[in-house]
Design a protein around this motif. Structure first.
Motif, PDB file in Angstrom:
ATOM      1  N   LYS A 101       0.812  -1.214   0.000  1.00  0.00           N
ATOM      2  CA  LYS A 101       0.000   0.000   0.000  1.00  0.00           C
ATOM      3  C   LYS A 101       0.850   1.271   0.000  1.00  0.00           C
ATOM      4  CE  LYS A 101      -4.017  -1.965   2.388  1.00  0.00           C
ATOM      5  NZ  LYS A 101      -4.901  -1.845   3.580  1.00  0.00           N
ATOM      6  N   GLY A 102       2.038   1.172   0.624  1.00  0.00           N
ATOM      7  CA  GLY A 102       2.884   2.351   0.719  1.00  0.00           C
ATOM      8  C   GLY A 102       3.776   2.292   1.950  1.00  0.00           C
ATOM      9  N   ASN A 126       8.037  18.776  -4.155  1.00  0.00           N
ATOM     10  CA  ASN A 126       7.272  18.516  -5.386  1.00  0.00           C
ATOM     11  C   ASN A 126       6.620  17.128  -5.365  1.00  0.00           C
ATOM     12  OD1 ASN A 126       7.810  21.016  -6.805  1.00  0.00           O
ATOM     13  ND2 ASN A 126       9.920  20.291  -7.009  1.00  0.00           N
ATOM     14  N   PHE A 127       5.753  16.933  -4.386  1.00  0.00           N
ATOM     15  CA  PHE A 127       5.029  15.665  -4.302  1.00  0.00           C
ATOM     16  C   PHE A 127       3.534  15.919  -4.200  1.00  0.00           C
ATOM     17  CE2 PHE A 127       6.365  16.666   0.096  1.00  0.00           C
ATOM     18  CZ  PHE A 127       5.129  16.713   0.728  1.00  0.00           C
ATOM     19  N   ASP A 128       2.777  14.917  -4.533  1.00  0.00           N
ATOM     20  CA  ASP A 128       1.311  14.944  -4.434  1.00  0.00           C
ATOM     21  C   ASP A 128       0.890  13.547  -3.992  1.00  0.00           C
ATOM     22  OD1 ASP A 128      -1.373  15.285  -4.610  1.00  0.00           O
ATOM     23  OD2 ASP A 128      -1.432  15.859  -6.716  1.00  0.00           O
ATOM     24  N   TRP A 129       0.678  13.387  -2.657  1.00  0.00           N
ATOM     25  CA  TRP A 129       0.438  12.068  -2.080  1.00  0.00           C
ATOM     26  C   TRP A 129      -0.939  11.989  -1.428  1.00  0.00           C
ATOM     27  CZ3 TRP A 129       5.659  12.667   0.880  1.00  0.00           C
ATOM     28  CH2 TRP A 129       6.727  12.410   0.010  1.00  0.00           C
ATOM     29  N   LYS A 130      -1.462  10.779  -1.371  1.00  0.00           N
ATOM     30  CA  LYS A 130      -2.642  10.469  -0.573  1.00  0.00           C
ATOM     31  C   LYS A 130      -2.186   9.723   0.679  1.00  0.00           C
ATOM     32  CE  LYS A 130      -5.898  11.987  -3.363  1.00  0.00           C
ATOM     33  NZ  LYS A 130      -6.793  11.054  -4.044  1.00  0.00           N
ATOM     34  N   VAL A 131      -2.793  10.051   1.823  1.00  0.00           N
ATOM     35  CA  VAL A 131      -2.397   9.417   3.082  1.00  0.00           C
ATOM     36  C   VAL A 131      -3.635   8.912   3.818  1.00  0.00           C
ATOM     37  CG1 VAL A 131      -0.364  10.896   3.291  1.00  0.00           C
ATOM     38  CG2 VAL A 131      -2.471  11.533   4.460  1.00  0.00           C
ATOM     39  N   THR A 144      -9.670   3.447  11.434  1.00  0.00           N
ATOM     40  CA  THR A 144      -9.444   4.490  10.434  1.00  0.00           C
ATOM     41  C   THR A 144      -9.970   5.838  10.932  1.00  0.00           C
ATOM     42  OG1 THR A 144      -9.612   2.884   8.624  1.00  0.00           O
ATOM     43  CG2 THR A 144      -9.901   5.227   8.069  1.00  0.00           C
ATOM     44  N   ILE A 145      -9.118   6.860  10.833  1.00  0.00           N
ATOM     45  CA  ILE A 145      -9.480   8.230  11.212  1.00  0.00           C
ATOM     46  C   ILE A 145      -9.613   9.100   9.958  1.00  0.00           C
ATOM     47  CG2 ILE A 145      -8.820  10.264  12.562  1.00  0.00           C
ATOM     48  CD1 ILE A 145      -7.169   8.363  14.350  1.00  0.00           C
ATOM     49  N   LEU A 146      -8.610   9.034   9.073  1.00  0.00           N
ATOM     50  CA  LEU A 146      -8.634   9.745   7.791  1.00  0.00           C
ATOM     51  C   LEU A 146      -8.312   8.764   6.673  1.00  0.00           C
ATOM     52  CD1 LEU A 146      -6.612  13.018   8.677  1.00  0.00           C
ATOM     53  CD2 LEU A 146      -9.099  12.788   8.529  1.00  0.00           C
ATOM     54  N   GLU A 147      -8.923   8.981   5.524  1.00  0.00           N
ATOM     55  CA  GLU A 147      -8.683   8.090   4.387  1.00  0.00           C
ATOM     56  C   GLU A 147      -8.596   8.907   3.103  1.00  0.00           C
ATOM     57  OE1 GLU A 147     -10.355   3.723   2.900  1.00  0.00           O
ATOM     58  OE2 GLU A 147     -11.679   5.107   3.967  1.00  0.00           O
ATOM     59  N   ASP A 148      -7.573   8.568   2.284  1.00  0.00           N
ATOM     60  CA  ASP A 148      -7.336   9.283   1.021  1.00  0.00           C
ATOM     61  C   ASP A 148      -7.237  10.793   1.237  1.00  0.00           C
ATOM     62  OD1 ASP A 148      -7.215   7.010  -0.540  1.00  0.00           O
ATOM     63  OD2 ASP A 148      -9.351   7.034  -1.011  1.00  0.00           O
ATOM     64  N   ARG A 181       0.909   6.933   0.557  1.00  0.00           N
ATOM     65  CA  ARG A 181       0.847   6.176  -0.703  1.00  0.00           C
ATOM     66  C   ARG A 181       1.806   6.826  -1.702  1.00  0.00           C
ATOM     67  NH1 ARG A 181      -3.606   2.896  -0.144  1.00  0.00           N
ATOM     68  NH2 ARG A 181      -5.183   3.607   1.366  1.00  0.00           N
ATOM     69  N   SER A 182       3.016   6.261  -1.752  1.00  0.00           N
ATOM     70  CA  SER A 182       4.058   6.802  -2.618  1.00  0.00           C
ATOM     71  C   SER A 182       4.885   5.658  -3.186  1.00  0.00           C
ATOM     72  CB  SER A 182       4.958   7.769  -1.836  1.00  0.00           C
ATOM     73  OG  SER A 182       6.079   8.150  -2.585  1.00  0.00           O
ATOM     74  N   ASP A 183       5.411   5.882  -4.400  1.00  0.00           N
ATOM     75  CA  ASP A 183       6.271   4.857  -5.014  1.00  0.00           C
ATOM     76  C   ASP A 183       7.680   4.904  -4.459  1.00  0.00           C
ATOM     77  OD1 ASP A 183       4.155   4.079  -6.627  1.00  0.00           O
ATOM     78  OD2 ASP A 183       4.696   5.500  -8.226  1.00  0.00           O
ATOM     79  N   GLN A 184       8.063   6.030  -3.883  1.00  0.00           N
ATOM     80  CA  GLN A 184       9.404   6.172  -3.322  1.00  0.00           C
ATOM     81  C   GLN A 184       9.325   6.444  -1.823  1.00  0.00           C
ATOM     82  OE1 GLN A 184      11.321   9.272  -5.578  1.00  0.00           O
ATOM     83  NE2 GLN A 184      11.558   8.010  -7.414  1.00  0.00           N
ATOM     84  N   GLN A 185      10.393   6.088  -1.123  1.00  0.00           N
ATOM     85  CA  GLN A 185      10.439   6.259   0.325  1.00  0.00           C
ATOM     86  C   GLN A 185      10.392   7.737   0.712  1.00  0.00           C
ATOM     87  OE1 GLN A 185      11.101   3.946   3.217  1.00  0.00           O
ATOM     88  NE2 GLN A 185      10.485   5.849   4.188  1.00  0.00           N
TER      89      GLN A 185
END
Length: 416
Positions: A101-102, A126-131, A144-148, A181-185
């Motif tokens: 998932k990330g 310069n990132f745009d992530w969902k958490v 769950t408290i917050l989603e997307d 939710r990111s492809d990189q660390q």
């Protein structure tokens, strides 16, 4: 008896003159309702702000007592702002991990406590992530408290913007974990966990009289101008945008500071208040330093994007009131409008803790312009120039006569 009446009349006139001497330094006055207690509040009406100095130094409360004494009433100017009380909670990061998932970051608080805000600070740009945000009491079951929830960072030649604040409903857990939710660390540099409590102030909503939106394609920008009913103190502007797509624009908020009439017409000078970011992630509600103005301008940098449709603005300021202490019955007025007035220095500023918690407000009457004593102009001796010519003619005739007589006497002496 007649002598006493005359003395009373003279004293009355003297007191009136002294009272007027103080009031005449101001341009306007409003009568106050009858004072019934030692302490009262007086709300400053909107239409007063256009007639006082920006510092608000030129407001005074004067009264004439039954003993014909002139009274200056001490007051404190109160601006009813809201306050945010932030209680920070210590924690430690006990785990960072990765799944399909990330990337997870797990926080452990010293004790289970209520929080409603988490500030995240990343080294990444310069990132745009969902958490996602979850909470647990014992690390076995997560809720769950917050989603997307979207967090964003933009750094380029024209804009610097970061939105990494997690605003959540009040939650009480020992453990919290954030899924990015990111492809990189992601590199999390720091975090701040707190319980923020907002103490509401008293807000005054200002009616917008006119609005105008125009686009300048040559400069790739738009200008939204609006005018309020009165010149009033503004502390918050909310911009309403009609757009069903994501956007991110740099804006400059300015106000009309002065205007100059030239041969080509009026030239308007706007002064910048602050630079902000208009975006689809936040509410676009901007707090500004208190600015007393009537006309505002919002300049939007569109670059190569479609111009935004700004449909309206909501403008607010904080309630201004005078907390005044009255010591005796009198006929009181609020006087204002004196650009050279200094800030009053009253003792009650040092004893704010003695002011009662509950105060009643005094109403104000209609505005009255204060008549000024005009200096007496001495009329010229000759208001009509024909009189001057007549006098000059008489003088010349007399001089000619004396001259002729002197010459005649001289000739007679020579002949003898």
């Amino acid at each position: 008896m007649k002598r006493k009446i005359k003395l009373f009349t003279v004293l009355t006139l003297l007191v009136s003159v002294i009272s007027f001497a103080q009031l005449k330094e101001y341009d306007y006055k409003r009568s106050l309702d009858a004072v019934k207690e030692d302490w009262h509040t007086v709300t400053v009406p909107d239409d007063v702000f256009s007639k006082v100095s920006p510092s608000l130094n030129d407001m005074r409360i004067y009264g004439i007592s039954t003993a014909l004494d002139t009274i200056e009433v001490p007051y404190i100017l109160k601006i009813n702002k809201e306050k945010t009380i932030s209680q920070k909670h210590p924690f430690e990061i006990i785990n960072t991990s990765k799944t399909d998932k990330g990337y997870y970051f797990t926080f452990k608080l010293d004790a289970p406590t209520s929080i409603n805000n988490i500030q995240l600070s990343f080294k990444d740009t310069n990132f745009d992530w969902k958490v996602d945000l979850e909470g647990s009491q014992h690390l076995k079951q997560w809720f769950t408290i917050l989603e997307d929830y979207r967090i964003l960072d933009i750094h380029n030649t024209t804009s610097v913007y970061s939105f990494t604040e997690l605003v959540l409903p009040e939650s009480s857990y020992r453990y919290f974990r954030v899924l990015v939710r990111s492809d990189q660390q992601p590199v999390l540099e720091s975090a701040l966990i707190s319980m923020d409590k907002l103490i509401d102030g008293e807000v005054v909503k200002h009616r917008v009289k006119t609005m105008k939106l125009k686009e300048d394609k040559s400069s790739k920008s738009s200008v939204f101008e609006f005018e309020l009913e009165n010149k009033v103190p503004v502390s918050r502007i909310k911009v309403l945008v009609d757009a069903n797509y994501d956007y991110f624009r740099t804006i400059n908020i300015s106000y009309l500071s002065d205007s100059i009439h030239t041969e080509k017409g009026w030239k308007y000078n706007y002064r910048n208040i602050r630079t902000e970011t208009l975006n689809s992630l936040e509410s676009n509600e901007f707090k500004i330093e208190k600015t007393i103005a009537q006309k505002f301008r919002i300049s939007v940098l569109n670059d190569d994007n479609q111009a935004l449709d700004i449909t309206s603005v909501a403008v607010e300021g904080y309630k201004h009131e005078l907390i005044a202490r009255f010591t005796q019955p009198a006929d009181y007025v609020l006087a204002y409008g004196n650009a050279s007035a200094y800030r009053p220095n009253y003792d009650i500023q040092k004893f704010k803790n003695t002011i009662p918690a509950q105060l009643t407000s005094l109403g104000l009457g209609k505005e009255v312009a204060i008549d000024k004593i005009k200096p007496t102009q001495v009329s010229p001796l000759f208001e009509n120039e024909w009189w001057l010519w007549v006098v000059m003619g008489i003088v010349i005739t007399l001089l000619a006569g004396f001259t002729f007589k002197m010459l005649s006497n001289t000739n007679n002496k020579i002949e003898k």
